[in-house]
Scaffold this motif. Structure first.
Motif: not given
Length: 360
Positions: A101-109, A146-157, A165-170
């Motif tokens: 969730y940090r744009d400049q983190s090593e994982v994001s890069r 790599t679950f993050g490829s669909v995990g970002y589709l959730y907003d728990f807050r 359909e979104e899950l099938r795509s991801g």
């Protein structure tokens, strides 16, 4: 997980316990890699003389979206303050490095650049991804960063979940085998675009281990360090075990089991950590099945006991996804690892190392 004294009773059915107020499990052979071998109703304590000038020091913080708690025994207040500051700083450093969730983190890069070719990464990030792959292979993909490829589709807050359909795509981008590691060059590459690696299921364990290493470097021999559901115990609590309470998944102020432990790592994954109840009345939580992209059903919590938090953190998620039967089968093959699973029927399943010996 809580630290507390305790004793109680339980109904025992082989390696499955009926759910009661709480139970106490005694670790007869303390230390790394030892087994938990009996249930007891009360614990005898050994008191060791203590230096008059020494005392317990406690520090807390919030990092990696979770509370951090540290307590340790030291004889010098100035040193203790320095140690506390440096250990807590470890969690902020790992967060800045490994948060998706940090744009400049090593994982994001890495997520931005790895589809285009091999990306050289730091020692720490490579170690975490390598361990993640090890747990993925062991669990046949139940743990998958790599679950993050669909995990970002959730907003728990906001109480938002993806459409079918979104899950099938991801879902085609959820495959740990598409993350290629080169040990010689210490690089990571993705086989396809759109993969989002998320280390939320293992990075806190790594940070806890780093914090313990920092404590040891200062000569600290008795400590407890936790980050949410991940904990490491260094030594004992000055002649007594640490009493670790695993919470009832459906009652924040109540413990399901109490473990007297020392010199171990303990990680708990629960469906109560981040969740909401959808319009159909179903609990939608953050532990997702790599196969379906949906919240795993059938389990309320999993606790793993082992040597290091990097391993126990990953395994707790893997067992949660596998479920009680397959999860216990996997753990029984691993030396020095124990597990407590509470299923959705509120039955407690334990590994063989936690089952008391049968009387003749």
């Amino acid at each position: 997980m809580d630290i507390l004294p305790g004793s109680a009773r339980c109904g025992l059915r082989g390696s499955q316990w009926s759910f009661v107020d709480f139970v106490t499990v005694k670790r007869w052979k303390f230390g790394l890699g030892s087994t938990l071998s009996s249930l007891v109703a009360a614990m005898g304590l050994v008191i060791v003389p203590m230096s008059a000038s020494a005392e317990w020091y406690r520090f807390s913080d919030t990092a990696m979206t979770t509370p951090i708690e540290l307590e340790f025994w030291a004889e010098d207040k100035e040193l203790a303050n320095r140690v506390g500051k440096e250990v807590l700083a470890v969690f902020h450093q790992v967060d800045e490095q490994m948060s998706r969730y940090r744009d400049q983190s090593e994982v994001s890069r890495l997520n931005r650049n790895a589809p285009d070719g091999p990306v050289e990464v730091s020692d720490g990030l490579f170690e975490v991804i390598e361990k993640a792959r090890e747990v993925s292979l062991l669990s046949q993909g139940a743990f998958d960063i790599t679950f993050g490829s669909v995990g970002y589709l959730y907003d728990f807050r906001a109480g938002k979940k993806p459409t079918d359909e979104e899950l099938r795509s991801g879902l085609p981008r959820v495959n740990f085998r598409d993350v290629i590691l080169d040990e010689d060059d210490q690089t990571v590459e993705y086989r396809q675009a759109g993969i989002l690696v998320d280390l939320g299921g293992i990075a806190k364990g790594y940070a806890v281990d780093l914090g313990i290493e920092r404590l040891v470097s200062f000569g600290i021999r008795h400590a407890r360090l936790s980050a949410g559901g991940d904990m490491r115990l260094l030594g004992d609590k000055q002649g007594r075990p640490w009493y670790v309470g695993i919470r009832d998944p459906r009652s924040e102020g109540r413990n399901a089991v109490v473990l007297p432990l020392e010199d171990v790592a303990v990680s708990t994954s629960g469906d109560y950590e981040r969740f909401f109840v959808d319009e159909a009345g179903e609990r939608v939580h953050h532990i997702l099945s790599p196969e379906t992209g949906k919240s795993v059903q059938g389990v309320q919590s999993v606790t793993i006991i082992g040597e290091d938090a990097l391993t126990t953190d990953g395994l707790s998620t893997a067992v949660f996804v596998l479920g009680p039967k397959k999860g216990l089968e996997m753990i029984e093959r691993l030396k020095g690892i124990d597990v407590v699973v509470i299923d959705d029927q509120r039955m407690m399943h334990v590994s063989e190392g936690l089952v008391p010996p049968q009387s003749d």
